[in-house]
Each structure stands twice: as C-alpha cells, then as structure tokens.
Write a protein that holds these residues in place. Structure first.
Motif, PDB file in Angstrom:
ATOM      1  N   ASP A 142       0.807  -1.229   0.000  1.00  0.00           N
ATOM      2  CA  ASP A 142       0.000   0.000   0.000  1.00  0.00           C
ATOM      3  C   ASP A 142       0.836   1.273   0.000  1.00  0.00           C
ATOM      4  OD1 ASP A 142      -2.349  -1.427  -0.062  1.00  0.00           O
ATOM      5  OD2 ASP A 142      -2.429  -1.609   2.137  1.00  0.00           O
ATOM      6  N   ASP A 143       2.116   1.137   0.371  1.00  0.00           N
ATOM      7  CA  ASP A 143       2.987   2.316   0.425  1.00  0.00           C
ATOM      8  C   ASP A 143       3.732   2.561  -0.884  1.00  0.00           C
ATOM      9  OD1 ASP A 143       4.440  -0.013   0.651  1.00  0.00           O
ATOM     10  OD2 ASP A 143       5.693   0.663   2.318  1.00  0.00           O
ATOM     11  N   ALA A 144       3.479   1.750  -1.905  1.00  0.00           N
ATOM     12  CA  ALA A 144       4.182   1.928  -3.178  1.00  0.00           C
ATOM     13  C   ALA A 144       3.628   3.143  -3.904  1.00  0.00           C
ATOM     14  CB  ALA A 144       4.030   0.679  -4.036  1.00  0.00           C
ATOM     15  N   VAL A 145       4.536   3.990  -4.407  1.00  0.00           N
ATOM     16  CA  VAL A 145       4.102   5.234  -5.050  1.00  0.00           C
ATOM     17  C   VAL A 145       4.656   5.435  -6.449  1.00  0.00           C
ATOM     18  CG1 VAL A 145       3.674   6.489  -2.913  1.00  0.00           C
ATOM     19  CG2 VAL A 145       5.969   6.521  -3.899  1.00  0.00           C
ATOM     20  N   LEU A 146       5.592   4.587  -6.866  1.00  0.00           N
ATOM     21  CA  LEU A 146       6.122   4.766  -8.222  1.00  0.00           C
ATOM     22  C   LEU A 146       6.521   3.438  -8.838  1.00  0.00           C
ATOM     23  CD1 LEU A 146       9.563   4.863  -8.802  1.00  0.00           C
ATOM     24  CD2 LEU A 146       9.289   6.473  -6.937  1.00  0.00           C
ATOM     25  N   VAL A 147       6.562   3.457 -10.160  1.00  0.00           N
ATOM     26  CA  VAL A 147       6.937   2.275 -10.941  1.00  0.00           C
ATOM     27  C   VAL A 147       8.077   2.687 -11.873  1.00  0.00           C
ATOM     28  CG1 VAL A 147       6.127   0.563 -12.612  1.00  0.00           C
ATOM     29  CG2 VAL A 147       4.542   1.463 -10.893  1.00  0.00           C
ATOM     30  N   ASP A 148       9.204   1.973 -11.785  1.00  0.00           N
ATOM     31  CA  ASP A 148      10.260   2.237 -12.765  1.00  0.00           C
ATOM     32  C   ASP A 148      10.229   1.129 -13.813  1.00  0.00           C
ATOM     33  OD1 ASP A 148      11.548   0.054 -11.613  1.00  0.00           O
ATOM     34  OD2 ASP A 148      13.037   1.254 -10.545  1.00  0.00           O
ATOM     35  N   GLY A 149      11.054   1.253 -14.861  1.00  0.00           N
ATOM     36  CA  GLY A 149      10.976   0.218 -15.890  1.00  0.00           C
ATOM     37  C   GLY A 149      12.039   0.332 -16.955  1.00  0.00           C
ATOM     38  N   GLN A 150      12.306  -0.787 -17.599  1.00  0.00           N
ATOM     39  CA  GLN A 150      13.196  -0.852 -18.756  1.00  0.00           C
ATOM     40  C   GLN A 150      12.678  -1.958 -19.662  1.00  0.00           C
ATOM     41  OE1 GLN A 150      17.111  -2.567 -18.020  1.00  0.00           O
ATOM     42  NE2 GLN A 150      16.368  -3.811 -16.321  1.00  0.00           N
ATOM     43  N   ALA A 151      12.919  -1.799 -20.959  1.00  0.00           N
ATOM     44  CA  ALA A 151      12.668  -2.911 -21.873  1.00  0.00           C
ATOM     45  C   ALA A 151      13.897  -3.793 -21.852  1.00  0.00           C
ATOM     46  CB  ALA A 151      12.423  -2.383 -23.276  1.00  0.00           C
ATOM     47  N   THR A 152      13.714  -5.105 -21.917  1.00  0.00           N
ATOM     48  CA  THR A 152      14.858  -6.004 -21.983  1.00  0.00           C
ATOM     49  C   THR A 152      14.715  -6.958 -23.153  1.00  0.00           C
ATOM     50  OG1 THR A 152      13.928  -7.643 -20.448  1.00  0.00           O
ATOM     51  CG2 THR A 152      15.296  -5.896 -19.495  1.00  0.00           C
ATOM     52  N   ARG A 153      15.870  -7.333 -23.682  1.00  0.00           N
ATOM     53  CA  ARG A 153      15.930  -8.284 -24.792  1.00  0.00           C
ATOM     54  C   ARG A 153      17.012  -9.295 -24.469  1.00  0.00           C
ATOM     55  NH1 ARG A 153      17.729  -6.357 -30.791  1.00  0.00           N
ATOM     56  NH2 ARG A 153      19.743  -6.134 -29.748  1.00  0.00           N
ATOM     57  N   TYR A 154      16.616 -10.546 -24.297  1.00  0.00           N
ATOM     58  CA  TYR A 154      17.572 -11.628 -24.075  1.00  0.00           C
ATOM     59  C   TYR A 154      17.713 -12.385 -25.385  1.00  0.00           C
ATOM     60  CZ  TYR A 154      17.248 -11.035 -18.951  1.00  0.00           C
ATOM     61  OH  TYR A 154      17.303 -10.550 -17.663  1.00  0.00           O
ATOM     62  N   LEU A 155      18.898 -12.249 -25.996  1.00  0.00           N
ATOM     63  CA  LEU A 155      19.211 -13.006 -27.209  1.00  0.00           C
ATOM     64  C   LEU A 155      19.728 -14.384 -26.804  1.00  0.00           C
ATOM     65  CD1 LEU A 155      21.101 -10.106 -29.037  1.00  0.00           C
ATOM     66  CD2 LEU A 155      18.809 -10.966 -29.581  1.00  0.00           C
ATOM     67  N   PRO A 156      19.817 -15.336 -27.739  1.00  0.00           N
ATOM     68  CA  PRO A 156      20.401 -16.632 -27.395  1.00  0.00           C
ATOM     69  C   PRO A 156      21.739 -16.446 -26.667  1.00  0.00           C
ATOM     70  CG  PRO A 156      19.437 -16.733 -29.562  1.00  0.00           C
ATOM     71  CD  PRO A 156      19.332 -15.295 -29.125  1.00  0.00           C
TER      72      PRO A 156
END
Ligand SMILES: O=C(O)CCC(=O)C(=O)O
Ligand SMILES: [Fe+2]
Length: 245
Positions: A142-156
């Motif tokens: 309930d105390d969460a106020v923000l969301v961070d993020g990144q796109a990721t790409r896992y190649l073979p």
C-alpha cells in the motif's frame, strides 16, 4: 502506436485471482495485461526501432553498458569479443553474472515525457493512479508510489543468475515483468525461475506474451539462458513497484 493507451485489460475475476495467488505464493500473473493492440504495438517497436544497449557485469559491483557504437566496435574485433564471452562464462560459473540488452527509461517523469518512446509512455501509464492502485491491490504494497521500468531483450546465450532484487535505498516492494514475445516455447529457455530454499526450482515461468508477472522483493530468482535454438529474442518490459524515488 500513437493510439496506445496502455490501460489495464484484465477483468475483475483475473484481478481477484491474481491477488489471492500473490498473497498465498508471493507471486502472481495477470493476463491479458494490456489491450492486444497495445501489446502488439510495443512488440513491433521493440523488434524495430528500439535502440538496445548491451549490459553486463563483472563481479558484484562493476557494470558495463555498450551502446550501438561500442557493440559495433566489439563485433569488428573477434578476439576481444571472445575474451568478453569467456569472462562472462567464467563469471557465471559460480558467481553473480548477467548479460542482456536494455532500453532504459528515466525514473524522472518529465524526462520520460520529453523522450516519449513507446517504453517511456508505457512506464508513464504504469505510474497512473489506475495501474498503481491495481498493483497495490494485488501485492498489498500500500505504500508503493512509483513504478520504474526498462525494456529487456535476451538473445540466445543471454541470462541473469540468481539474485533477490533487494537494493538498499530503492524501496522496491515488488518486481514486474511484462512478457512481449509471442509464440515462446519452454524449450527456448529464458524462463523466470524462482529458487526454493531446498535448492530446487520452486517454479519456472514462461515469458508469455501480454502477461504481467508480479513477485515480492526480496525473493531469489534467475532468468535461465536463452537457448541457441530459440526462434527469436525474449522481449519484456520489467521493473519495480517502489516506495521511494
Ligand atoms: O525478465 C525477467 O523475467 C526477470 C528479470 C529480473 O529478474 C531482473 O531484471 O532483475
Ligand atoms: Fe530480478
């Protein structure tokens, strides 16, 4: 792409069941995460225009980020590239090691808005009251106020060994992974593995298209190597639900 709203698409029953599952097991999966057209538009951007940086670590606290120019220079120098591969294999044998590609987004809202790439706009949406309330509801954070993020790409050959996601001062309450690869197979690897206290795999999750996985921080997990036979890269948007900026 410009029409993408990135609103949550799961119905009430799916949300209730994710909340219940999270409380019992410390993780849950919500699907569909987005309207199908929004997920498809993100996938298209990730496989087209997105500019990927290769990230990898050396030991516990050294990290390298290779932009397009550094990646091209490495590709033109096979001896150096092989030395780097060997160092990654060595680091992975017994210690903490990762190698994958990323498109980062700023923690800062005005920077995200100014750049305005699809991944920026998705993370913007995940910071809307609608998504935040949903994340709080499922995780109980309930105390969460923000969301961070990144796109990721896992190649073979890309992977991320065991870690807990806990980082001092970041206020991470839960992690999320939005799967954006259609048609993945278990045999292609790139599985999100939860490590059990008995040393066994407690649970392995497929990177399913347009599903969002949430799990509590800290919890020991890894991403298994993407197999040489994989039919494409493992694409996601991933980050944390946090209490502090
Ligand atoms: O991509 C995933 O499934 C998880 C990634 C992860 O554990 C991380 O980036 O810390
Ligand atoms: Fe993680």
């Amino acid at each position: 792409m410009s029409a993408a709203s990135f609103l949550p698409a799961a119905d009430d029953a799916a949300i209730a069941s994710a909340r219940d599952h999270y409380h019992r097991h410390g993780f849950a999966r919500l699907e569909p995460a987005l309207a199908p057209a929004d997920a498809t538009a993100l996938h298209r951007w990730l496989t087209g225009e997105a500019e990927w940086w290769r990230v990898l670590n050396q030991g516990e606290d050294k990290m390298f980020e290779l932009g397009p120019e550094a990646q091209a220079a490495l590709a033109a120098d096979p001896a150096r590239a092989e030395a780097l591969e060997a160092a990654i294999r060595k680091g992975a044998r017994d210690g903490f090691q990762f190698v994958y590609d990323t498109v980062r987004t700023a923690d800062n809202q005005s920077e995200r808005i100014a750049r305005g790439w699809p991944v920026d706009r998705l993370v913007e949406a995940l910071n809307s009251e609608r998504w935040l309330a949903l994340f709080r509801h499922i995780t109980g954070a309930d105390d969460a106020v923000l969301v961070d993020g990144q796109a990721t790409r896992y190649l073979p050959g890309h992977f991320l060994t065991a870690h807990s996601d806990a980082v001092e001062g970041k206020g991470r309450r839960a992690a999320y992974v939005l799967g954006l690869t259609p048609g993945w197979r278990i045999e292609w690897g790139g599985l999100l593995m939860f490590h059990g206290e008995d040393g066994d795999v407690e649970r392995a999750l497929m990177p399913r298209f347009n599903s969002i996985t949430l799990f509590a921080v800290p919890s020991l997990h890894s991403v298994s190597s993407v197999a040489p036979a994989a039919g494409g890269p493992r694409l996601s948007v991933t980050g944390w639900l946090r209490t502090t900026g």
